[in-house]
Design an enzyme around this catalytic site. Structure first.
Site, PDB file in Angstrom:
ATOM      1  N   LYS A  79       0.927  -1.448   0.225  1.00 54.23           N
ATOM      2  CA  LYS A  79      -0.113  -0.141   0.352  1.00 54.23           C
ATOM      3  C   LYS A  79       0.959   1.287   0.038  1.00 54.23           C
ATOM      4  O   LYS A  79       1.803   1.219   0.450  1.00 54.23           O
ATOM      5  CB  LYS A  79      -0.754  -0.219   1.429  1.00 54.23           C
ATOM      6  CG  LYS A  79      -1.737   1.117   1.263  1.00 54.23           C
ATOM      7  CD  LYS A  79      -2.658   0.749   2.259  1.00 54.23           C
ATOM      8  CE  LYS A  79      -4.165   2.581   2.093  1.00 54.23           C
ATOM      9  NZ  LYS A  79      -5.179   1.487   3.955  1.00 54.23           N
ATOM     10  N   SER A 160      -9.986   2.638   2.780  1.00 53.85           N
ATOM     11  CA  SER A 160      -9.143   2.667   2.002  1.00 53.85           C
ATOM     12  C   SER A 160      -7.945   1.876   1.281  1.00 53.85           C
ATOM     13  O   SER A 160      -7.578   2.324   0.074  1.00 53.85           O
ATOM     14  CB  SER A 160      -8.269   3.744   2.570  1.00 53.85           C
ATOM     15  OG  SER A 160      -7.189   3.271   3.704  1.00 53.85           O
ATOM     16  N   SER A 184     -10.660   0.023   7.038  1.00 55.86           N
ATOM     17  CA  SER A 184      -9.912   0.060   5.332  1.00 55.86           C
ATOM     18  C   SER A 184      -9.139  -1.368   5.647  1.00 55.86           C
ATOM     19  O   SER A 184      -8.587  -1.392   3.996  1.00 55.86           O
ATOM     20  CB  SER A 184      -8.673   1.011   5.476  1.00 55.86           C
ATOM     21  OG  SER A 184      -9.633   2.549   5.345  1.00 55.86           O
TER      22      SER A 184
END
Lengths: 506, 95
Positions: A79, A160, A184
């Site tokens: 990420k 997210s 998330s």
């Protein structure tokens, strides 16, 4: 032979150990898949192909020398909230500009230590603020799943960590790192039909992870099986003196816990999670999950978490307050974007830089946070929210109490709906926030939460169940999650994935 | 509690975000929507409840007051948009 992108992480480790495939071949297969599908999915914001192949060859050499680490040769997506030494890190924001960290986050350093190969940086909502991965400066991510009767509507992967979730689901990585501040990891995992684990607060070091809300942020893994999440988490975890909230606790063999029986475990079913207007298929899947656990020998127990219904509004005071403080560092002076006018002063430089660098959702949250921390409003909003947060945690403490515990784990739906369209829920911030209604309590209380793919809705989209456990008892969470996974036997595949003859893209 | 235009302008200034009048007006509506929704917390009795600040249960560690890292001016400055020698460059602050 299994197509290299179809391996589970465990399967790939076995194949690597048996010399059925090399780390270089494994990395190359994933890089080819990324090249073919990323233009459509936008799951990766940066692909570090050469570096990946170099690391994969080094990994093959280590294995040949008999020095294989626990993740030797496993290709992962990272990420783009984790700082990676020498590789641009954006947090999905324009304000970080061309920031290239001169250091490696502790979590990614731990993965490299154990032999992992990073394929690239995955897309995310800007500063991890969002539930749809539509707020990224690098553009939205597309969910690799489609509705059966409406295959042309592009769906969100959740957020997210939408890039990580889409990459793992579409076989563009065997696993990925993610972070979870209000859901998330778990919400995008559920939307993309994969597993995702938010560990206990303090389990993974936050050092080198771009901060959103420091008392809630936790790193965790995403993968296609519960056991693969457990394997990744073991490598990611561990005490780090550089994070003052890092827990100095032994790291258990989480993967071993996946084989534990759930016989005799008491599973809590919180009545407050039964929402008005919740789709019947979510309720049905929840009941099915509880039935599976009873069949495996667990007992289900109705419990009450009376303050759970206040978790989202509490979160939307606490998280923006911390964000407004954390994001004050983006000043156009030390790194990242700078926007200035000729003869402008320093204040003007700050204001122009931040106006140009932050997107709409980030600005909203900084504004809310600044307001609730400002003189005259602090007690009414921020202090009040901190007190309600204490009550939310107390509810969990009571059901998980060390003596006379009511339950060993809690099972709930992961999300109140399946993935929605990219154009939906974009006009009303509060409607978007409701995505995290089932996940946010675990962040406020600092508890581990796992999302497991458990079924499909009537449109053929994946739905997840969530397991919440005691602080630092991820092992029970993995045991319950693995039992759900075995019973669910979730084998459905997304419309867009490596090796699948794709419908004409677009 | 509801925010008026002046308060929104003041908060934007505190947050160091430049906003044009149209953006301020939109922000005022959005912030009031969010604050109206979080207002429900006022109904929760919290007398005598200790506010929860951190995410973990354990109290924070103290470490020895000694330099553990440093001497990396070049690394620290490597991403600076503007620099003068070993310093960050900013517009003139003192007349």
């Amino acid at each position: 032979m299994t197509r290299p992108t179809d391996f589970t992480l465990r399967g790939a480790l076995d194949a690597l150990a048996a010399r059925e495939i090399s780390a270089e071949e494994l990395a190359r297969a994933h890089l080819d898949a990324i090249e073919a599908l990323n233009p459509r999915l936008n799951a990766y914001v940066a692909v570090t192909g050469e570096r990946a192949l170099e690391r994969a060859r080094a990994s093959d050499a280590r294995r040949a020398r008999g020095e294989a680490g626990p993740l030797e040769g496993v290709p992962l997506g990272i990420k783009d909230l984790f700082c990676t030494e020498g590789v641009r890190t954006t947090a999905g924001s324009r304000i970080l500009g061309d920031f290239v960290p001169p250091y490696e986050s502790t979590v990614t350093a731990n993965l490299l230590r154990d032999g992992a190969v990073f394929l690239g940086k995955t897309n995310l909502d800007e500063f991890a603020m969002g539930s749809s991965n539509t707020t990224s400066a690098a553009g939205p991510v597309e969910n690799p799943w489609n509705r059966r009767n409406d295959p042309d509507t592009r769906l969100v992967p959740g957020g997210s960590s939408g890039g990580s979730a889409a990459a793992v689901a579409a076989r563009l990585a065997l696993g990925a790192t993610a972070t979870d501040t209000g859901g998330s990891i778990r919400q995008p995992a559920a939307f993309c039909g994969i597993a995702g684990m938010k560990p206990t607060y303090g389990r993974c070091s936050r050092w080198g992870v771009v901060a959103f809300a420091s008392s809630l942020d936790q790193a965790g893994p995403m993968a296609r099986t519960v056991e693969d999440c457990a394997t990744l988490l073991r490598s990611m975890s561990g005490f780090d003196p550089k994070d003052s909230t890092s827990a100095d606790m032994p790291v258990p063999d989480f993967a071993a816990a996946c084989g534990r029986s759930v016989k005799g475990l008491r599973i809590g079913v919180p009545c407050e999670y039964r929402l008005d207007g919740m789709p019947a298929e979510i309720e049905a899947l929840w009941q099915q999950g509880l039935e599976w656990l009873r069949e495996a020998g667990a007992e289900t127990v109705e419990i009450s978490l009376p303050h759970a219904k206040y978790a989202l509004p509490t979160y939307y005071i606490v998280a923006p307050a911390e964000a407004s403080s954390n994001l004050a560092r983006y000043d156009g002076v030390r790194y990242g974007l700078r926007v200035e006018e000729r003869d402008g002063d320093l204040q003007d430089l700050y204001e122009r830089t931040r106006a140009a660098g932050f997107g709409a959702e980030v600005k909203r949250r900084i504004m809310i946070g600044t307001y609730v921390l400002s003189a005259g409003y602090y007690d009414a909003y921020y202090l009040k929210a901190q007190k309600v947060r204490a009550l939310i945690k107390r509810d969990f403490d009571e059901v998980f109490a060390a003596s006379g515990a009511k339950v060993d784990a809690i099972v709930t739906p992961a999300t109140p709906s399946a993935a929605f369209g990219m154009d939906e829920k974009q006009d009303d911030p509060v409607a978007m926030y409701l995505n995290d209604v089932f996940t946010v309590t675990a962040n406020l209380a600092g508890l581990p939460g796992l999302s497991v793919p458990a079924g499909l809705d009537t449109q053929g989209l994946p739905l997840g169940l969530q397991v919440i456990g005691r602080a630092f008892d991820e092992e029970t969470v993995f045991a319950v999650g693995a039992a759900l996974e075995r019973a669910a036997a979730f084998e459905a595949l997304p419309a867009v994935m490596a090796g699948k003859t794709a419908r004409a893209a677009g | 509690m509801s925010l008026d235009a002046d308060t929104v302008r003041r908060v934007a200034s505190l947050a160091r975000i430049r906003m044009e009048p149209a953006e301020l007006a939109r922000m005022e509506a959005e912030l009031n929507g969010i604050l109206g929704w979080v207002e429900q917390l006022q109904a929760v009795p919290t007398e005598g409840v200790e506010p929860m600040a951190g995410g973990g249960a354990v109290s924070l560690r103290l470490r020895e007051d000694a330099v553990a890292d440093g001497g990396k001016a070049e690394a620290v400055l490597a991403n600076a948009p503007d620099r003068e020698g070993a310093y960050f460059g900013v517009p003139k602050v003192v007349e």
